[in-house]
Design a protein around this motif. Structure first.
Motif, PDB file in Angstrom:
ATOM      1  N   UNK A  58       0.825  -1.208   0.000  1.00 21.11           N
ATOM      2  CA  UNK A  58       0.000   0.000   0.000  1.00 21.11           C
ATOM      3  C   UNK A  58       0.861   1.261   0.000  1.00 21.11           C
ATOM      4  N   UNK A  59       2.049   1.146  -0.547  1.00 23.58           N
ATOM      5  CA  UNK A  59       2.956   2.281  -0.589  1.00 23.58           C
ATOM      6  C   UNK A  59       2.692   3.242  -1.733  1.00 23.58           C
ATOM      7  N   UNK A  60       1.728   2.929  -2.572  1.00 20.92           N
ATOM      8  CA  UNK A  60       1.363   3.792  -3.700  1.00 20.92           C
ATOM      9  C   UNK A  60      -0.150   3.984  -3.705  1.00 20.92           C
ATOM     10  N   UNK A  61      -0.606   4.983  -4.455  1.00 21.87           N
ATOM     11  CA  UNK A  61      -2.055   5.210  -4.578  1.00 21.87           C
ATOM     12  C   UNK A  61      -2.730   3.999  -5.215  1.00 21.87           C
ATOM     13  N   UNK A  62      -2.084   3.387  -6.186  1.00 28.62           N
ATOM     14  CA  UNK A  62      -2.652   2.204  -6.845  1.00 28.62           C
ATOM     15  C   UNK A  62      -2.780   1.054  -5.838  1.00 28.62           C
ATOM     16  N   UNK A  63      -1.746   0.824  -5.048  1.00 35.22           N
ATOM     17  CA  UNK A  63      -1.784  -0.232  -4.043  1.00 35.22           C
ATOM     18  C   UNK A  63      -2.856   0.003  -2.990  1.00 35.22           C
ATOM     19  N   UNK A  64      -3.013   1.261  -2.577  1.00 35.55           N
ATOM     20  CA  UNK A  64      -4.064   1.566  -1.600  1.00 35.55           C
ATOM     21  C   UNK A  64      -5.441   1.317  -2.205  1.00 35.55           C
ATOM     22  N   UNK A  65      -5.637   1.704  -3.462  1.00 34.63           N
ATOM     23  CA  UNK A  65      -6.924   1.441  -4.112  1.00 34.63           C
ATOM     24  C   UNK A  65      -7.160  -0.055  -4.283  1.00 34.63           C
ATOM     25  N   UNK A  66      -6.119  -0.794  -4.630  1.00 25.93           N
ATOM     26  CA  UNK A  66      -6.258  -2.245  -4.753  1.00 25.93           C
ATOM     27  C   UNK A  66      -6.698  -2.833  -3.417  1.00 25.93           C
ATOM     28  N   UNK A  67      -6.094  -2.388  -2.349  1.00 23.36           N
ATOM     29  CA  UNK A  67      -6.461  -2.900  -1.034  1.00 23.36           C
ATOM     30  C   UNK A  67      -7.891  -2.533  -0.670  1.00 23.36           C
ATOM     31  N   UNK A  68      -8.318  -1.320  -1.006  1.00 21.47           N
ATOM     32  CA  UNK A  68      -9.697  -0.908  -0.736  1.00 21.47           C
ATOM     33  C   UNK A  68     -10.692  -1.767  -1.509  1.00 21.47           C
ATOM     34  N   UNK A  69     -10.391  -2.000  -2.775  1.00 24.24           N
ATOM     35  CA  UNK A  69     -11.269  -2.845  -3.595  1.00 24.24           C
ATOM     36  C   UNK A  69     -11.322  -4.261  -3.025  1.00 24.24           C
ATOM     37  N   UNK A  70     -10.159  -4.806  -2.683  1.00 21.83           N
ATOM     38  CA  UNK A  70     -10.072  -6.172  -2.177  1.00 21.83           C
ATOM     39  C   UNK A  70     -10.882  -6.329  -0.889  1.00 21.83           C
ATOM     40  N   UNK A  71     -10.708  -5.417   0.057  1.00 16.23           N
ATOM     41  CA  UNK A  71     -11.440  -5.542   1.320  1.00 16.23           C
ATOM     42  C   UNK A  71     -12.941  -5.353   1.100  1.00 16.23           C
ATOM     43  N   UNK A  72     -13.317  -4.483   0.175  1.00 19.93           N
ATOM     44  CA  UNK A  72     -14.739  -4.304  -0.120  1.00 19.93           C
ATOM     45  C   UNK A  72     -15.367  -5.548  -0.719  1.00 19.93           C
ATOM     46  N   UNK A  73     -14.687  -6.161  -1.680  1.00 17.51           N
ATOM     47  CA  UNK A  73     -15.204  -7.386  -2.296  1.00 17.51           C
ATOM     48  C   UNK A  73     -15.226  -8.533  -1.288  1.00 17.51           C
ATOM     49  N   UNK A  74     -14.168  -8.658  -0.476  1.00 17.31           N
ATOM     50  CA  UNK A  74     -14.129  -9.727   0.528  1.00 17.31           C
ATOM     51  C   UNK A  74     -15.294  -9.614   1.507  1.00 17.31           C
ATOM     52  N   UNK A  75     -15.534  -8.406   1.976  1.00 19.89           N
ATOM     53  CA  UNK A  75     -16.594  -8.180   2.957  1.00 19.89           C
ATOM     54  C   UNK A  75     -17.955  -8.554   2.391  1.00 19.89           C
ATOM     55  N   UNK A  76     -18.213  -8.148   1.164  1.00 18.34           N
ATOM     56  CA  UNK A  76     -19.517  -8.462   0.549  1.00 18.34           C
ATOM     57  C   UNK A  76     -19.662  -9.943   0.234  1.00 18.34           C
ATOM     58  N   UNK A  77     -18.578 -10.576  -0.188  1.00 20.82           N
ATOM     59  CA  UNK A  77     -18.662 -11.981  -0.599  1.00 20.82           C
ATOM     60  C   UNK A  77     -18.642 -12.947   0.578  1.00 20.82           C
TER      61      UNK A  77
END
Length: 105
Positions: A58-77
Motif C-alpha cells: 500500500x505504498x502507492x495510490x494504486x496499491x491503496x486502491x487495490x487494497x480498498x477494492x479487495x477488502x470491499x469485495x471480501x466483505x460483501x462476498x
C-alpha cells in the motif's frame, strides 16, 4: 524509509481459489481506475494459498486502491468475520550497491 502493506488472513472455510478470484477481480478494478500499465507497476501483491495469506503493498495510490477494492469485495462476498487484516510496515531491501559495515567494539 518504510512502506506500508496490508496482510490479509483467511478462515479455513474460505476456498483459496475464491480468495484468488477476488484478488484478480480487485486487480481488474484497479486497472479500470489507474490503467493496466500503472497497476502492473504500482500494485504489488502476493498470495500464499497454503498459509491463506494475501499481502498488498500500500505504498502507492494504486496499491491503496487495490487494497480498498479487495477488502470491499471480501466483505460483501464472505462477511467481515471470514478474514482479518493487519497493517504492516516493512523496510525496503537494501540495494546491492549499499555498503553495510559491522562495527565491533
Amino acid at each position: 524509509m518504510s512502506s506500508d502493506a496490508y496482510r490479509y488472513h483467511f478462515q479455513s472455510e474460505i476456498p483459496a481459489a475464491e480468495v484468488e478470484a477476488t484478488l484478480i477481480l480487485s486487480i481488474l478494478g484497479a486497472e479500470a481506475l489507474h490503467g493496466e500499465a500503472q497497476t502492473r507497476l504500482d500494485a504489488g501483491h502476493a498470495f500464499d494459498p497454503k498459509r491463506r495469506v494475501v499481502v498488498i503493498d500500500a505504498g502507492t495510490a494504486v496499491g491503496r486502491d487495490l487494497s480498498r477494492l479487495f477488502i470491499g469485495f471480501l466483505t460483501r462476498e464472505f462477511g467481515t468475520g471470514s478474514f482479518r487484516v493487519e497493517r504492516v510496515a516493512h523496510e525496503p531491501e537494501p540495494s546491492p550497491h549499499t555498503r553495510v559495515e559491522t562495527v565491533t567494539t
